[in-house]
Write an enzyme that holds these catalytic residues in place. Structure first.
Site, PDB file in Angstrom:
ATOM      1  N   TYR A  61     -38.338 -15.569 -24.902  1.00 55.03           N
ATOM      2  CA  TYR A  61     -37.047 -15.321 -24.246  1.00 55.03           C
ATOM      3  C   TYR A  61     -36.578 -16.518 -23.420  1.00 55.03           C
ATOM      4  CZ  TYR A  61     -37.753 -10.504 -25.614  1.00 55.03           C
ATOM      5  OH  TYR A  61     -37.947  -9.363 -26.335  1.00 55.03           O
ATOM      6  N   ASP A 117     -44.873   6.611 -24.679  1.00 53.19           N
ATOM      7  CA  ASP A 117     -45.194   5.205 -24.508  1.00 53.19           C
ATOM      8  C   ASP A 117     -45.624   5.000 -23.058  1.00 53.19           C
ATOM      9  OD1 ASP A 117     -45.193   2.515 -24.085  1.00 53.19           O
ATOM     10  OD2 ASP A 117     -43.279   2.120 -25.081  1.00 53.19           O
ATOM     11  N   LYS A 176     -51.036  -2.699 -22.014  1.00 58.32           N
ATOM     12  CA  LYS A 176     -50.918  -3.479 -20.759  1.00 58.32           C
ATOM     13  C   LYS A 176     -52.157  -3.507 -19.840  1.00 58.32           C
ATOM     14  CE  LYS A 176     -46.377  -4.904 -20.666  1.00 58.32           C
ATOM     15  NZ  LYS A 176     -45.435  -4.133 -21.484  1.00 58.32           N
ATOM     16  N   TYR A 204     -37.453   0.829 -23.629  1.00 56.24           N
ATOM     17  CA  TYR A 204     -38.002  -0.394 -24.230  1.00 56.24           C
ATOM     18  C   TYR A 204     -39.367  -0.059 -24.824  1.00 56.24           C
ATOM     19  CZ  TYR A 204     -40.101  -4.904 -24.981  1.00 56.24           C
ATOM     20  OH  TYR A 204     -40.724  -5.975 -25.571  1.00 56.24           O
TER      21      TYR A 204
END
Ligand SMILES: *Cc1c(COP(=O)(O)O)cnc(C)c1O
Length: 426
Positions: free
Chosen positions: A7, A229, A257, A135
């Site tokens: 990004y 999620d 994560k 997301y």
């Protein structure tokens, strides 16, 4: 040689900071300076960096075996980790499927849901319901269930599979509307996918466990599978081990994560008995059609097992409650600052939402302003937030919130208020 950064407009972006070591909650720069990491490396380093217990586990495992393929082979670390995850989720799930990143864990969850309905001889249920501000990752199917407008993926709109993206039903009116809509469309929908309690990368937007429960009830009523999620929310980030509760247990659960305490890449997709059993059959092609080279990496699994040891040994719920209290106390006054739209805190997540998204120059300006105060922080759209290590001490936590206060105030005085005056003048 150039490393292509995520990004990042490589043409204009300043060079990244060079980090040569990590220690506790600190990043050590090549010039010897150190920064307090206020975001725990994209929410992963939940016990702080270089935790001796995790490092020792990885070292021991590296002597034993770093990796073996999972096709036809299995090792104790993967086996043990799966057992522990199933136990931690109260045996609501039957199986653990390994992969290397959150995005792939989502791909696998979606594949499981699609294949589940194929096994039921239902050829209609091929699409997904997702929520605005959601997301779920950067690979293609994961992109298709991110918020199509807000997300970072609108460029790919024309090539992505079309899914249904709806407002999260946080009010009764929205819930009723979703109910009505599902009555007409649920026959096409394999599953809904949701980030429980906090939508992370979409702007740290929070909802209650009651909303989550109602979404699950609606899914059941309309025969949708539920994929949760918890890649961001899992492992105490919101205060509890997981964000879903007894009343909102998904069919498929994705974790990543913080799974390895921020050391090695690893992700899991847990499936409940209903899903798992649907794949058991005489037909070879009813097997789950997925498998990646480095799935269930032994070093990563040993790190995850060590991270779970740490969660067992210390009162993380208490740690997080202490962080939440501090964040609440320190950030709430910022609602008075012109240009601040809202402040919200849940568990070890503290968010200051600004009146508008930051431009890329402002993004850099904010990042630099934090670095000047010895803090590593990156704003996200219209928010400046912190997600520190869950065992962070009071002093570095104080330093983080002080810097957030300073940066938000500086942005307000030097940029926001001036631009408002300009408009007044016109
Ligand atoms: C980070 C994240 C992902 C994607 O994980 P990667 O490891 O970056 O592929 C998916 N869902 C949520 C909620 C996340 O926070």
């Amino acid at each position: 040689m150039k490393v292509w950064l995520p990004y990042t407009q490589m043409h204009t972006a300043p060079p990244p900071l060079e980090i040569v070591a990590t220690q506790g909650v600190h990043l050590i720069l090549a010039n010897g300076h150190r920064l307090t990491d206020s975001v725990a490396s994209w929410w992963t380093a939940c016990h702080g960096y270089n935790h001796p217990h995790i490092l020792q586990a990885i070292q021991q495992q590296s002597v034993q075996m770093a990796h073996v393929m999972m096709g036809g082979l299995l090792h104790p670390q993967a086996h043990q980790l799966a057992q522990r995850l199933l136990q931690l989720t109260d045996h609501h799930f039957a199986s653990v499927f390994y992969s290397e990143s959150g995005s792939t864990a989502i791909e696998i969850a979606m594949k499981m849901a699609l294949q589940y309905w194929m096994h039921q001889k239902n050829t209609q249920k091929t699409q997904f319901l997702c929520f605005e501000h959601g997301y779920h990752g950067d690979t293609f199917y994961a992109m298709s269930v991110c918020d199509p407008k807000e997300g970072m993926h609108h460029l790919f709109h024309s090539v992505l599979p079309v899914q249904y993206c709806k407002p999260l039903p946080i009010t009764d009116v929205l819930l009723e509307r979703l109910d009505t809509w599902l009555a007409q469309h649920s026959s096409q929908i394999a599953a809904l996918i949701i980030e429980p309690l906090v939508q992370g990368a979409g702007g740290m937007k929070m909802h209650t466990s009651t909303v989550l429960k109602k979404v699950c009830t609606l899914a059941k009523k309309h025969h949708l599978l539920v994929i949760m999620d918890e890649i961001f929310t899992g492992f105490y980030r919101t205060g509890q081990l997981f964000a879903h509760t007894q009343e909102s247990i998904p069919d498929i659960l994705c974790l990543s994560k913080a799974l390895t305490g921020g050391t090695l890449p690893l992700a899991t997709t847990l499936a409940n008995h209903r899903i798992y059993n649907a794949f058991l059959s005489e037909h070879e092609e009813h097997a789950l059609m997925h498998g990646t080279t480095f799935m269930g990496n032994a070093l990563a699994c040993s790190a995850a097992n060590a991270s779970l040891d740490l969660f067992e040994r210390a009162p993380y719920t208490l740690h997080v409650r202490r962080i939440a209290e501090h964040l609440d106390h320190a950030l709430s006054p910022l609602t008075q600052v012109p240009g601040v739209k809202a402040v919200r805190v849940l568990g070890a997540i503290g968010v200051v939402q600004l009146a508008r998204p930051l431009s890329s120059q402002e993004h850099q300006w904010v990042t630099d302003a934090f670095v000047k105060q010895g803090i590593w922080n990156r704003p996200l759209g219209d928010i400046i937030y912190t997600t520190p290590a869950l065992n962070i001490d009071a002093a570095p936590l104080q330093a983080i919130t002080e810097a957030m206060g300073n940066v938000v105030t500086q942005w307000s005085q030097q940029i926001y208020t001036k631009e408002c005056k300009q408009y007044d003048y016109l």
